[in-house]
Motif scaffolding. Structure first.
Motif, PDB file in Angstrom:
ATOM      1  N   HIS A 169      88.718   7.216  21.297  1.00  0.00           N
ATOM      2  CA  HIS A 169      89.103   6.183  22.265  1.00  0.00           C
ATOM      3  C   HIS A 169      87.990   5.184  22.549  1.00  0.00           C
ATOM      4  O   HIS A 169      88.224   4.163  23.202  1.00  0.00           O
ATOM      5  CB  HIS A 169      89.530   6.831  23.580  1.00  0.00           C
ATOM      6  N   GLU A 170      86.781   5.464  22.052  1.00  0.00           N
ATOM      7  CA  GLU A 170      85.647   4.583  22.354  1.00  0.00           C
ATOM      8  C   GLU A 170      84.937   4.065  21.103  1.00  0.00           C
ATOM      9  O   GLU A 170      84.486   2.917  21.092  1.00  0.00           O
ATOM     10  CB  GLU A 170      84.627   5.317  23.241  1.00  0.00           C
ATOM     11  N   THR A 171      84.827   4.882  20.063  1.00  0.00           N
ATOM     12  CA  THR A 171      84.041   4.466  18.890  1.00  0.00           C
ATOM     13  C   THR A 171      84.810   4.647  17.582  1.00  0.00           C
ATOM     14  O   THR A 171      84.443   5.478  16.742  1.00  0.00           O
ATOM     15  CB  THR A 171      82.722   5.262  18.808  1.00  0.00           C
ATOM     16  N   GLU A 176      86.202  15.211  23.210  1.00  0.00           N
ATOM     17  CA  GLU A 176      86.294  13.787  23.524  1.00  0.00           C
ATOM     18  C   GLU A 176      87.711  13.265  23.260  1.00  0.00           C
ATOM     19  O   GLU A 176      88.511  13.156  24.177  1.00  0.00           O
ATOM     20  CB  GLU A 176      85.227  13.013  22.732  1.00  0.00           C
ATOM     21  N   TYR A 191      90.857  13.301  25.795  1.00  0.00           N
ATOM     22  CA  TYR A 191      91.278  12.002  26.330  1.00  0.00           C
ATOM     23  C   TYR A 191      92.761  11.771  26.064  1.00  0.00           C
ATOM     24  O   TYR A 191      93.520  11.355  26.951  1.00  0.00           O
ATOM     25  CB  TYR A 191      90.454  10.891  25.686  1.00  0.00           C
TER      26      TYR A 191
END
Length: 275
Positions: free
Chosen positions: A46-48, A189, A193
């Motif tokens: 969700h981030e990288t 992670e 999420y």
């Protein structure tokens, strides 16, 4: 004589998530294991996302394989973009021929994720073609198909998962958890999420591993109960009823038959050495 196990998943954690215990038992017996992801996993965060995530997931998969002394290979295909193209079929044919497996484990064709479905289709489409010399002539064809079997899932349509072999993985439970613990980007992670449980993930490494271990135990305990009849058939009533953690596999009709003789040869830690 060493057996050769090839587990073909869609993402860099599918193989060890669904069959890590069987892989660990193979390695403990001195057999050869290769785990493969047909995508590089570059969308699973969700981030990288992107190249940085692909690099991270390659490192995680490599570390997971090292836990049991197995190779872990990733194809350079974008996560979420796997398609059953002719070019990808050729890649899978080359993979199977070059490794010469006795047993292939892969997803079933009915599954929630398109990458899983197309991984299954690619393996099935490659099954007979690996024996045809004129197809992908750059790699030597195999004289016969290996046994192909499906990894477990919970889907009911068009028919529920129907295994014939169930494996007691209680003795290697720590290895399963250790392999999955390597996939930090996923279990602590992205998946947390994606399921709305990120706030439940512990902060410390030891606490995370214990937390993951409880989830692994619950899933494999559920599978033992679900496949109790197969466990009893494979191990006999006394041990079969006592198995607490299990993996199970359903034969694919496109591979060589997973009959009693093949099952005894390919799962010697279940049935004992063949007569």
């Amino acid at each position: 004589m060493s057996l050769r196990l090839l587990i073909i998943g869609a993402h860099p954690d599918d193989a060890d998530y669904a069959a890590g215990g069987t892989a660990a038992l193979y390695r403990a017996a001195g057999h050869i294991v290769r785990m493969v992801s047909l995508t590089n996993g570059d969308a699973g965060h969700h981030e990288t996302p992107g190249p940085a995530l692909a690099k991270r997931r390659l490192a995680e998969a490599t570390a997971a394989g090292a836990v049991i002394g197995a190779e872990y290979h990733l194809f350079d295909i974008h996560d979420g973009e796997l398609e059953p193209t002719l070019q990808n079929r050729w890649k899978v044919i080359h993979l199977i021929r070059s490794f010469e497996p006795d047993l292939i484990l892969t997803h079933r064709p009915n599954d929630y994720h398109p990458d899983h479905r197309y991984t299954s289709q690619l393996v099935q489409d490659a099954a007979y073609m690996i024996t045809v010399p004129a197809v992908v002539p750059g790699t030597k064809h195999l004289m016969k198909n290996p046994v192909i079997a499906y990894l477990p899932d919970e889907f009911l349509k068009p028919y529920p998962f129907s295994p014939t072999v169930a494996v007691d993985v209680g003795s290697v439970l720590d290895k399963i958890v250790a392999m999955l613990h390597c996939h930090q980007s996923q279990f602590y992670e992205w998946l947390a999420y994606n399921t709305g449980t990120l706030d439940q993930v512990p902060k410390g490494d030891a606490q995370r591993r214990a937390w993951l271990g409880e989830h692994v135990k619950a899933r494999l305990r559920h599978q033992a109960e679900r496949f109790r009849a197969q466990l009893i058939q494979c191990y006999g009533p006394e041990r079969g009823k006592a198995v607490e953690f299990a993996e199970a596999f359903e034969p694919c009709e496109y591979g060589a038959p997973l009959d009693d003789a093949a099952a005894r040869r390919l799962f010697p830690f279940v049935y004992g050495k063949p007569a």
